[in-house]
Enzyme design. Structure first.
Site, PDB file in Angstrom:
ATOM      1  N   ASN A  62       0.927  -1.158  -0.062  1.00 49.69           N
ATOM      2  CA  ASN A  62      -0.182   0.171  -0.043  1.00 49.69           C
ATOM      3  C   ASN A  62       0.901   1.295  -0.192  1.00 49.69           C
ATOM      4  O   ASN A  62       1.928   1.528   0.599  1.00 49.69           O
ATOM      5  CB  ASN A  62      -1.044  -0.105   1.040  1.00 49.69           C
ATOM      6  CG  ASN A  62      -0.561  -0.205   2.423  1.00 49.69           C
ATOM      7  OD1 ASN A  62       0.412  -0.969   2.686  1.00 49.69           O
ATOM      8  ND2 ASN A  62      -1.215   0.369   3.461  1.00 49.69           N
ATOM      9  N   GLU A  64       0.498   5.154   0.875  1.00 48.75           N
ATOM     10  CA  GLU A  64      -0.535   6.338   1.241  1.00 48.75           C
ATOM     11  C   GLU A  64       0.038   7.709   0.901  1.00 48.75           C
ATOM     12  O   GLU A  64       0.837   7.724   0.427  1.00 48.75           O
ATOM     13  CB  GLU A  64      -0.726   6.103   2.743  1.00 48.75           C
ATOM     14  CG  GLU A  64      -1.295   4.598   3.231  1.00 48.75           C
ATOM     15  CD  GLU A  64      -1.388   4.418   4.664  1.00 48.75           C
ATOM     16  OE1 GLU A  64      -0.939   5.379   5.389  1.00 48.75           O
ATOM     17  OE2 GLU A  64      -2.243   3.567   4.972  1.00 48.75           O
ATOM     18  N   CYS A  73      -4.333   0.770  -2.335  1.00 45.19           N
ATOM     19  CA  CYS A  73      -4.122  -0.497  -1.460  1.00 45.19           C
ATOM     20  C   CYS A  73      -2.931  -1.539  -2.381  1.00 45.19           C
ATOM     21  O   CYS A  73      -2.821  -1.124  -3.622  1.00 45.19           O
ATOM     22  CB  CYS A  73      -5.238  -1.302  -1.780  1.00 45.19           C
ATOM     23  SG  CYS A  73      -6.856  -0.722  -0.822  1.00 45.19           S
ATOM     24  N   GLU A  75      -3.023  -4.721  -3.042  1.00 47.64           N
ATOM     25  CA  GLU A  75      -3.482  -5.353  -4.247  1.00 47.64           C
ATOM     26  C   GLU A  75      -3.545  -4.535  -5.626  1.00 47.64           C
ATOM     27  O   GLU A  75      -3.042  -5.296  -6.708  1.00 47.64           O
ATOM     28  CB  GLU A  75      -4.799  -5.877  -3.926  1.00 47.64           C
ATOM     29  CG  GLU A  75      -4.917  -6.566  -2.729  1.00 47.64           C
ATOM     30  CD  GLU A  75      -5.263  -5.903  -1.574  1.00 47.64           C
ATOM     31  OE1 GLU A  75      -4.573  -4.832  -1.424  1.00 47.64           O
ATOM     32  OE2 GLU A  75      -5.862  -6.397  -0.627  1.00 47.64           O
ATOM     33  N   CYS A 112      -9.971  -5.430   0.144  1.00 46.84           N
ATOM     34  CA  CYS A 112     -11.317  -4.413   0.143  1.00 46.84           C
ATOM     35  C   CYS A 112     -11.949  -4.489  -1.244  1.00 46.84           C
ATOM     36  O   CYS A 112     -11.520  -5.176  -2.216  1.00 46.84           O
ATOM     37  CB  CYS A 112     -10.723  -2.820   0.565  1.00 46.84           C
ATOM     38  SG  CYS A 112     -10.057  -2.287  -1.055  1.00 46.84           S
ATOM     39  N   CYS A 115     -10.553  -3.395  -4.424  1.00 49.85           N
ATOM     40  CA  CYS A 115      -9.483  -4.293  -4.994  1.00 49.85           C
ATOM     41  C   CYS A 115     -10.203  -5.503  -5.319  1.00 49.85           C
ATOM     42  O   CYS A 115      -9.810  -5.941  -6.506  1.00 49.85           O
ATOM     43  CB  CYS A 115      -8.538  -4.474  -3.751  1.00 49.85           C
ATOM     44  SG  CYS A 115      -7.410  -3.217  -3.424  1.00 49.85           S
TER      45      CYS A 115
HETATM   46  N1  THU Z   1      -5.383  -1.739   2.572  1.00 59.95           N
HETATM   47  C1  THU Z   1      -4.806  -2.484   1.311  1.00 59.95           C
HETATM   48  O1  THU Z   1      -3.358  -2.410   0.942  1.00 59.95           O
HETATM   49  N2  THU Z   1      -5.473  -3.521   1.021  1.00 59.95           N
HETATM   50  C2  THU Z   1      -6.879  -3.736   1.207  1.00 59.95           C
HETATM   51  O2  THU Z   1      -7.309  -4.716   0.830  1.00 59.95           O
HETATM   52  C3  THU Z   1      -7.344  -3.044   2.780  1.00 59.95           C
HETATM   53  C4  THU Z   1      -6.698  -1.886   3.000  1.00 59.95           C
HETATM   54  C5  THU Z   1      -4.585  -0.532   2.937  1.00 59.95           C
HETATM   55  C6  THU Z   1      -5.176   0.644   2.382  1.00 59.95           C
HETATM   56  C7  THU Z   1      -4.769   1.924   3.401  1.00 59.95           C
HETATM   57  O3  THU Z   1      -3.163   2.230   3.278  1.00 59.95           O
HETATM   58  C8  THU Z   1      -4.398   0.776   4.702  1.00 59.95           C
HETATM   59  O4  THU Z   1      -4.558  -0.442   4.295  1.00 59.95           O
HETATM   60  C9  THU Z   1      -5.704   0.826   6.049  1.00 59.95           C
HETATM   61  O5  THU Z   1      -6.896   0.922   5.316  1.00 59.95           O
END
Ligand code: THU
Length: 166
Positions: A62, A64, A73, A75, A112, A115
């Site tokens: 991920n 940010e 994310c 994925e 999520c 994704c």
């Molecule tokens: N996140 C992912 O990388 N993948 C997911 O399927 C769920 C959430 C990340 C997004 C954000 O940077 C952090 O997790 C908190 O939500």
């Protein structure tokens, strides 16, 4: 009126040692990718590793941003990178795992909704089922063989109206 039930099939493995060799290798690649995540805001580091149909492994994590919604994310970072670099290659499997300084995460981390949507379109685009291997920081590993298990009733290109020919 008709009520219908969709059966969902998944496999739970107690530990990494029980996994088929290919899945174990992919999960280890996802665990490696976790540590390179850029997640200073949530401190929830996610790692993903996918295997293309040619056997290549692509890692993602991920990313940010101070403008929160601008992040992405793990994925989708991996899937979009794969599509950008190898646009004719389907995805056989993806492994997903996490790491957080705020408590040991002992349950498999499911992707999520956004994704899942991208994973489902990748599967449909290449007509190639995607195995999904999910794990927390530790604990059991959950595996599904295809995206319809994680996203039934998927919205796909076939639901869009056909483009008009002038
Ligand atoms: N996140 C992912 O990388 N993948 C997911 O399927 C769920 C959430 C990340 C997004 C954000 O940077 C952090 O997790 C908190 O939500």
């Amino acid at each position: 009126m008709k009520n219908e039930i969709i059966p969902l099939q998944f496999t739970l493995y107690e530990s990494e040692a029980d996994l088929p060799a290919d899945d174990k290798e992919l999960l280890e690649k996802a665990e490696e990718a976790v540590h390179k995540a850029y997640a200073p805001y949530s401190e929830f580091k996610v790692g993903a590793a996918l295997r293309l149909t040619n056997g290549m492994v692509i890692q993602g994590n991920n990313q940010e941003n101070a403008a929160y919604p601008s992040g992405l994310c793990a994925e989708r970072v991996a899937l979009f990178y794969a599509s950008a670099q190898y646009p004719s290659m389907g995805v056989d499997a993806i492994a997903i795992t996490v790491n957080s300084p705020n408590g040991l995460l002992e349950n498999p981390i499911p992707p999520c909704g956004a994704c899942r949507q991208v994973m489902a379109e990748t599967e449909s685009r290449f007509r190639n089922k995607m195995r999904v291997i999910m794990r927390g920081q530790t604990g059991p590993i959950m595996v599904v063989n295809e995206m319809s298990t994680l996203l039934p009733f998927t919205f796909l290109d076939k639901h869009l109206p056909k483009k008009r020919t002038k």
